[in-house]
Structure formats: C-alpha cells, structure tokens
Design a protein around this motif. Structure first.
Motif, PDB file in Angstrom:
ATOM      1  N   UNK A 149       0.823  -1.208   0.000  1.00  0.00           N
ATOM      2  CA  UNK A 149       0.000   0.000   0.000  1.00  0.00           C
ATOM      3  C   UNK A 149       0.860   1.262   0.000  1.00  0.00           C
ATOM      4  N   UNK A 150       1.973   1.250   0.751  1.00  0.00           N
ATOM      5  CA  UNK A 150       2.873   2.409   0.783  1.00  0.00           C
ATOM      6  C   UNK A 150       3.513   2.622  -0.585  1.00  0.00           C
ATOM      7  N   UNK A 151       3.925   1.547  -1.240  1.00  0.00           N
ATOM      8  CA  UNK A 151       4.516   1.658  -2.574  1.00  0.00           C
ATOM      9  C   UNK A 151       3.491   2.188  -3.575  1.00  0.00           C
ATOM     10  N   UNK A 152       2.259   1.718  -3.483  1.00  0.00           N
ATOM     11  CA  UNK A 152       1.203   2.191  -4.387  1.00  0.00           C
ATOM     12  C   UNK A 152       0.909   3.667  -4.154  1.00  0.00           C
ATOM     13  N   UNK A 153       0.899   4.078  -2.893  1.00  0.00           N
ATOM     14  CA  UNK A 153       0.660   5.486  -2.579  1.00  0.00           C
ATOM     15  C   UNK A 153       1.789   6.355  -3.119  1.00  0.00           C
ATOM     16  N   UNK A 154       3.031   5.910  -2.996  1.00  0.00           N
ATOM     17  CA  UNK A 154       4.170   6.657  -3.547  1.00  0.00           C
ATOM     18  C   UNK A 154       4.048   6.764  -5.065  1.00  0.00           C
ATOM     19  N   UNK A 155       3.638   5.679  -5.705  1.00  0.00           N
ATOM     20  CA  UNK A 155       3.449   5.682  -7.159  1.00  0.00           C
ATOM     21  C   UNK A 155       2.343   6.659  -7.553  1.00  0.00           C
ATOM     22  N   UNK A 156       1.240   6.643  -6.809  1.00  0.00           N
ATOM     23  CA  UNK A 156       0.135   7.564  -7.082  1.00  0.00           C
ATOM     24  C   UNK A 156       0.555   9.018  -6.897  1.00  0.00           C
ATOM     25  N   UNK A 157       1.343   9.293  -5.838  1.00  0.00           N
ATOM     26  CA  UNK A 157       1.836  10.649  -5.609  1.00  0.00           C
ATOM     27  C   UNK A 157       2.744  11.100  -6.747  1.00  0.00           C
ATOM     28  N   UNK A 158       3.614  10.220  -7.198  1.00  0.00           N
ATOM     29  CA  UNK A 158       4.504  10.554  -8.318  1.00  0.00           C
ATOM     30  C   UNK A 158       3.699  10.881  -9.563  1.00  0.00           C
ATOM     31  N   UNK A 159       2.678  10.083  -9.819  1.00  0.00           N
ATOM     32  CA  UNK A 159       1.837  10.323 -11.005  1.00  0.00           C
ATOM     33  C   UNK A 159       1.115  11.663 -10.889  1.00  0.00           C
ATOM     34  N   UNK A 160       0.598  11.972  -9.694  1.00  0.00           N
ATOM     35  CA  UNK A 160      -0.080  13.253  -9.497  1.00  0.00           C
ATOM     36  C   UNK A 160       0.877  14.416  -9.767  1.00  0.00           C
ATOM     37  N   UNK A 161       2.096  14.313  -9.243  1.00  0.00           N
ATOM     38  CA  UNK A 161       3.086  15.371  -9.465  1.00  0.00           C
ATOM     39  C   UNK A 161       3.461  15.466 -10.942  1.00  0.00           C
ATOM     40  N   UNK A 162       3.644  14.324 -11.582  1.00  0.00           N
ATOM     41  CA  UNK A 162       3.998  14.286 -12.996  1.00  0.00           C
ATOM     42  C   UNK A 162       2.899  14.920 -13.844  1.00  0.00           C
TER      43      UNK A 162
END
Length: 189
Positions: A149-162
């Motif tokens: 879940x933490x890895x998925x949240x980090x991925x989602x945050x990166x996508x939002x920033x991108x």
C-alpha cells in the motif's frame, strides 16, 4: 450498521464496506473455506490474535462481495466446489488484486505449493497448523500489505506530481529520462 450480513451466514460472517473501515494498519482478514467448522475455528483463532475476521463459504461468495471489501489478508482453502482456491488466485491476479494470500489445505503436495507460490501467495499452510504459526504468518502478510500500500501510494503521488508538470517541464523531464546529460538538455532548450 457498518457491516452487512452475508446471506445464510452466522454473525461472524459479516464483511466490511470499503468506506467504513480505517485504511491503516490492516488488522483484518478474510477466510474462504467451504468447511463451516474450519471457518468457525479460524474466526475464533484470528479474532483471538487481535484481527477482525470475516468468513466466506466459497470463492463465489467472496467474489460477489469483493468490490465492497477493503484490502486485507486472505486465508484461502485450495479444495472447494465450483471455484477452487487456485482458480480464485488466478481470478484475483487477472483483476490486479495483490492482497496477501495464505493458502490452507489438508491435501498439500509440492506441485500445488509451487503453483500457489508462483501465483503470489505469502505462505502455504498444511491443516492442521499451530496457532503460533498462523499468527506469525498473519503478521508477515499484514506487513506485506502495508508495504504494498505504501509503494502504491508513492506511485500515485509521483503520477499526481507528474501530471502537474507544464509542457516545458515535461519536455525537460522526458529528455533527462531518455539519458541526456543536464548540460545537453539546458543547451537544447
């Protein structure tokens, strides 16, 4: 009530709705086994270990409610009518559901264990198993779920920033990602 009764089930077989349970830490588990006595025993053991437990009498019953369930550890019997435990593992993988799964069986063999591990199970337990073993595996699975879940949240945050990058910033990032040195990117732009 935050729990909905499953048809033809006892009170311990309620399941949680996604929007009504806290997101962290995962302190609940789902048991899928066609043996009522095993479901009751596991419900008691898992609850005694400090987890909330919801039981399902078949893979079909679990799948029927899947969209309303929060991510949690799944304890899954291999031999069940209609949809076997291995078939359910494949269905979950096809749907992109990577919740930790603990396989339980009274009819284990090496080939089946290997097959389930290849499908991503956390552990393969042969019935009967000790309560300490179950608790240990549940803790491992819960830790696995938190990390996922933490890895998925980090991925989602990166996508939002991108997604917030301007076209100029996107061009710079694209060139850097392609391996261009900083100086070359600066000169080109």
């Amino acid at each position: 009530s935050p729990y909905m009764q499953i048809e033809n089930s006892t009170p311990e077989m309620a399941y949680p709705y996604t929007d009504q349970l806290p997101s962290a830490p995962p302190s609940h588990a789902y048991v899928i086994d066609d043996d009522l006595q095993m479901r009751r025993s596991l419900h008691f053991s898992i609850s005694s270990a400090g987890y909330q437990c919801w039981t399902f009498s078949s893979a079909s019953d679990f799948l029927k409610h899947l969209t309303n369930l929060t991510p949690a550890t799944i304890l899954l019997d291999i031999r069940m009518e209609k949809i076997s435990g291995i078939e359910l593992l494949s269905i979950l993988a096809d749907r992109g559901i990577g919740w930790p799964v603990i396989i339980m069986t009274a009819h284990g063999d090496v080939a089946t264990a290997v097959q389930t591990i290849k499908l991503g199970t956390v552990e393969f337990l042969e019935k009967p198993f000790e309560l300490e073993t179950l608790e240990s595996v549940l803790q491992l699975a819960s830790k696995n779920l938190l990390q996922t879940q933490a890895a998925q949240e980090a991925k989602n945050n990166s996508k939002r920033l991108f997604d917030k990058l301007t076209s100029r910033e996107y061009e710079v990032v694209s060139q850097l990602a392609a391996g261009s040195p900083n100086k070359a990117v600066a000169f080109a732009l």
